[in-house]
Motif scaffolding. Structure first.
Motif, PDB file in Angstrom:
ATOM      1  N   THR A  79      -2.430 -10.244 -15.603  1.00  8.46           N
ATOM      2  CA  THR A  79      -3.748  -9.904 -15.077  1.00  8.46           C
ATOM      3  C   THR A  79      -3.842 -10.226 -13.598  1.00  8.46           C
ATOM      4  O   THR A  79      -4.369  -9.441 -12.800  1.00  8.46           O
ATOM      5  CB  THR A  79      -4.839 -10.657 -15.851  1.00  8.46           C
ATOM      6  OG1 THR A  79      -4.682 -10.402 -17.245  1.00  8.46           O
ATOM      7  CG2 THR A  79      -6.222 -10.213 -15.412  1.00  8.46           C
ATOM      8  N   GLY A  80      -3.326 -11.383 -13.190  1.00  7.31           N
ATOM      9  CA  GLY A  80      -3.355 -11.744 -11.774  1.00  7.31           C
ATOM     10  C   GLY A  80      -2.515 -10.811 -10.933  1.00  7.31           C
ATOM     11  O   GLY A  80      -2.918 -10.396  -9.837  1.00  7.31           O
ATOM     12  N   THR A  83      -4.200  -7.414 -10.060  1.00  7.43           N
ATOM     13  CA  THR A  83      -5.452  -7.373  -9.310  1.00  7.43           C
ATOM     14  C   THR A  83      -5.419  -6.322  -8.214  1.00  7.43           C
ATOM     15  O   THR A  83      -6.448  -5.725  -7.883  1.00  7.43           O
ATOM     16  CB  THR A  83      -5.762  -8.746  -8.698  1.00  7.43           C
ATOM     17  OG1 THR A  83      -4.594  -9.219  -7.996  1.00  7.43           O
ATOM     18  CG2 THR A  83      -6.169  -9.751  -9.742  1.00  7.43           C
ATOM     19  N   TYR A  84      -4.244  -6.078  -7.643  1.00  4.64           N
ATOM     20  CA  TYR A  84      -4.177  -5.091  -6.566  1.00  4.64           C
ATOM     21  C   TYR A  84      -4.430  -3.685  -7.091  1.00  4.64           C
ATOM     22  O   TYR A  84      -5.029  -2.844  -6.400  1.00  4.64           O
ATOM     23  CB  TYR A  84      -2.832  -5.170  -5.835  1.00  4.64           C
ATOM     24  CG  TYR A  84      -1.626  -4.737  -6.632  1.00  4.64           C
ATOM     25  CD1 TYR A  84      -1.129  -3.452  -6.534  1.00  4.64           C
ATOM     26  CD2 TYR A  84      -0.955  -5.636  -7.468  1.00  4.64           C
ATOM     27  CE1 TYR A  84      -0.015  -3.051  -7.254  1.00  4.64           C
ATOM     28  CE2 TYR A  84       0.155  -5.256  -8.194  1.00  4.64           C
ATOM     29  CZ  TYR A  84       0.618  -3.955  -8.080  1.00  4.64           C
ATOM     30  OH  TYR A  84       1.724  -3.572  -8.808  1.00  4.64           O
ATOM     31  N   LEU A  86      -6.338  -3.016  -9.739  1.00  2.00           N
ATOM     32  CA  LEU A  86      -7.772  -3.008 -10.008  1.00  2.00           C
ATOM     33  C   LEU A  86      -8.556  -2.756  -8.726  1.00  2.00           C
ATOM     34  O   LEU A  86      -9.473  -1.918  -8.694  1.00  2.00           O
ATOM     35  CB  LEU A  86      -8.185  -4.344 -10.628  1.00  2.00           C
ATOM     36  CG  LEU A  86      -9.681  -4.576 -10.843  1.00  2.00           C
ATOM     37  CD1 LEU A  86     -10.264  -3.526 -11.779  1.00  2.00           C
ATOM     38  CD2 LEU A  86      -9.924  -5.982 -11.394  1.00  2.00           C
ATOM     39  N   ALA A  87      -8.189  -3.455  -7.645  1.00  2.60           N
ATOM     40  CA  ALA A  87      -8.876  -3.264  -6.366  1.00  2.60           C
ATOM     41  C   ALA A  87      -8.699  -1.837  -5.862  1.00  2.60           C
ATOM     42  O   ALA A  87      -9.650  -1.199  -5.395  1.00  2.60           O
ATOM     43  CB  ALA A  87      -8.344  -4.265  -5.336  1.00  2.60           C
ATOM     44  N   VAL A 136      -4.435  -7.716  -1.728  1.00  2.00           N
ATOM     45  CA  VAL A 136      -5.568  -7.102  -2.427  1.00  2.00           C
ATOM     46  C   VAL A 136      -6.467  -6.366  -1.432  1.00  2.00           C
ATOM     47  O   VAL A 136      -6.916  -5.245  -1.691  1.00  2.00           O
ATOM     48  CB  VAL A 136      -6.363  -8.172  -3.204  1.00  2.00           C
ATOM     49  CG1 VAL A 136      -7.636  -7.573  -3.798  1.00  2.00           C
ATOM     50  CG2 VAL A 136      -5.505  -8.775  -4.312  1.00  2.00           C
ATOM     51  N   LEU A 414      -7.047  -3.684 -15.921  1.00  2.00           N
ATOM     52  CA  LEU A 414      -7.707  -4.712 -16.725  1.00  2.00           C
ATOM     53  C   LEU A 414      -7.191  -4.722 -18.161  1.00  2.00           C
ATOM     54  O   LEU A 414      -6.828  -5.775 -18.706  1.00  2.00           O
ATOM     55  CB  LEU A 414      -9.216  -4.479 -16.724  1.00  2.00           C
ATOM     56  CG  LEU A 414      -9.993  -4.946 -15.490  1.00  2.00           C
ATOM     57  CD1 LEU A 414     -11.442  -4.518 -15.593  1.00  2.00           C
ATOM     58  CD2 LEU A 414      -9.894  -6.457 -15.336  1.00  2.00           C
TER      59      LEU A 414
END
Length: 454
Positions: A79-80, A83-84, A86-87, A136, A414
């Motif tokens: 998940t970490g 993040t890019y 997701l952004a 990110v 996600l």
């Protein structure tokens, strides 16, 4: 409530020659506006080249960034690390929505230039950003860049070609972009294997920004008047067979003054073809988020070296990109619906093969199948929107569709990250495979055929 009866086709939809008619003066330099691929080949080819550079901006990340998250920034949780994506996905989706409205209000060319200006700092941030927050932030800017530039090149090509060659035009556009993704992913993988993960791979991105901005400022012409000319010659809404259900939900009236909110509702929920396309597009890019963020980590965990990971990362967009040159044209011949259905189901099969595979040959076959399935879907969905939407609100409908489609990046990041952390990578891939198959069934059951000749 949808209108089921489909009246006879108007001459503008039934005869290919109508797509290339000469309209009154109003184009660049006061020249008469002439719709059609052949009539606008030079400008169309230039926009294909510009979109290849747009795709290259995305390709610079495909191989390197998942490994950079793991090896340079030590982000162990999926998940970490995602993040890019997701952004990127959230920002691009929202920007897509506004790109259509902005291009209608201010023109296509200013929006395209703005997208390239926003891209200027991205390669430096990726190459030298000291913390993961910089990466990110770079992907937030990349999302805005892609939303403005890719959306606008799509709209401009639809403007130029008219209705008869819309599928072919979208195939060429998307082929250029995703072949550039593939070539750049391969190139950055080879550079990273020889020179390291940073900064050298991202120097390609710096070159793409300079070329894209230079070509746009120097040579790209405004195309909004082409859409206005087509709208002026477009038949009354009730006479357009592919658009009949969309016009029923919009309630007819003056197409030029329809609110964006009404168009968004029709594209998202009201019209069976537009809403089915929006859902299928979102699931398709959910798959792409999985391929972008999870697959390289899966391959690395099985011991594949960086060069072979780069080949796998490039194979999927390469088949996807090259295939669209055929599938866009094919959809102009046989229609849209069945190609989309087959493409979604083929992607589901490919994802299952990735989940069960443990070796390079199996994964290579799976990536090729995934690319073929995506090639059947990607330009065809855009062509559906172009078929149904009236020229006066088509740019905004494209923006809404691309909002849903590229929202799939955020949903995929996600969903895949949470499932991979909780249950493992294989479970995450299988879940997405099932969702993709469901999307194919929805298209088969709910979407009506939109191509006029079909």
């Amino acid at each position: 409530m949808s209108v089921q009866a489909q009246p006879p086709l108007p001459p503008s939809a039934a005869t290919p020659s109508a797509a290339a008619r000469t309209t009154p003066a109003g184009g660049p330099g006061g020249r008469p506006i002439r719709l059609g691929l052949r009539a606008n080949l030079a400008q169309f080819g230039l926009l294909v080249a510009v979109n290849a550079l747009v795709g290259g901006m995305l390709g610079q990340e495909r191989t390197v960034l998942p490994l950079l998250a793991d090896q340079a920034f030590h982000l162990s949780a999926y998940t970490g690390a995602l993040t890019y994506i997701l952004a990127f996905g959230a920002t691009k989706a929202v920007t897509n929505f506004f790109a259509g409205t902005l291009s209608d209000r201010y023109g296509r060319r200013p929006v395209l230039i703005a997208g390239w200006l926003i891209a200027l700092p991205i390669p430096a941030m990726l190459a030298w950003g000291p913390t993961w927050g910089w990466i990110v932030a770079a992907n937030v800017l990349l999302g805005v860049n892609q939303g403005l530039t890719w959306s606008t090149t799509v709209i401009m090509k639809i403007d130029l070609v008219g209705p008869a060659r819309r599928g072919l035009a979208m195939g060429l556009n998307e082929a250029a972009g995703y072949l550039a993704v593939a070539v750049t992913a391969t190139g950055t993988g080879a550079i990273a294997a020889h020179w390291g993960l940073r900064p050298q791979p991202f120097l390609l991105g710096a070159a793409y920004v300079a070329l894209g901005l230079g070509l746009t400022v120097a040579a790209v012409r405004e195309t909004r008047e082409y859409a206005r000319a087509e709208a002026a010659a477009h038949p009354a809404p009730a006479a357009a067979a592919p658009a009949v259900t969309a016009q029923a939900h919009l309630g007819g009236g003056d197409q030029a003054v329809l609110s964006t909110a009404r168009i968004a509702r029709t594209t998202s929920l009201g019209d069976r073809a537009l809403s089915s396309a929006s859902w299928a597009g979102m699931v398709n890019n959910l798959n792409d988020a999985l391929a972008w963020g999870i697959f390289p980590l899966l391959y690395a965990a099985h011991g594949l070296e960086l060069g072979r990971i780069g080949i796998l990362a490039a194979l999927y967009p390469a088949v996807w990109g090259a295939g669209q040159m055929l599938t866009g044209w094919w959809s102009d011949r046989i229609g849209r619906k069945h190609l989309i259905t087959a493409g979604m189901l083929l992607q589901a099969v490919a994802l299952g093969l990735v989940a069960t595979g443990t070796s390079f040959p199996i994964w290579a076959a799976a990536q090729a199948l995934l690319g073929a399935g995506t090639a059947l879907v990607y330009p065809t969905l855009l062509a559906v929107v172009g078929d149904v939407a009236h020229p006066a609100w088509r740019a905004r409908a494209v923006g809404v569709y691309r909002l849903w489609r590229d929202g799939g990046f955020a949903v995929g990041a996600l969903m895949a990250g949470i499932l991979a952390d909780a249950y493992g990578v294989t479970t995450a891939i299988w879940a997405v495979a099932v969702l993709t198959a469901v999307a194919g069934v929805i298209v088969a059951v709910r979407m009506y055929e939109t191509h006029p000749r079909s």
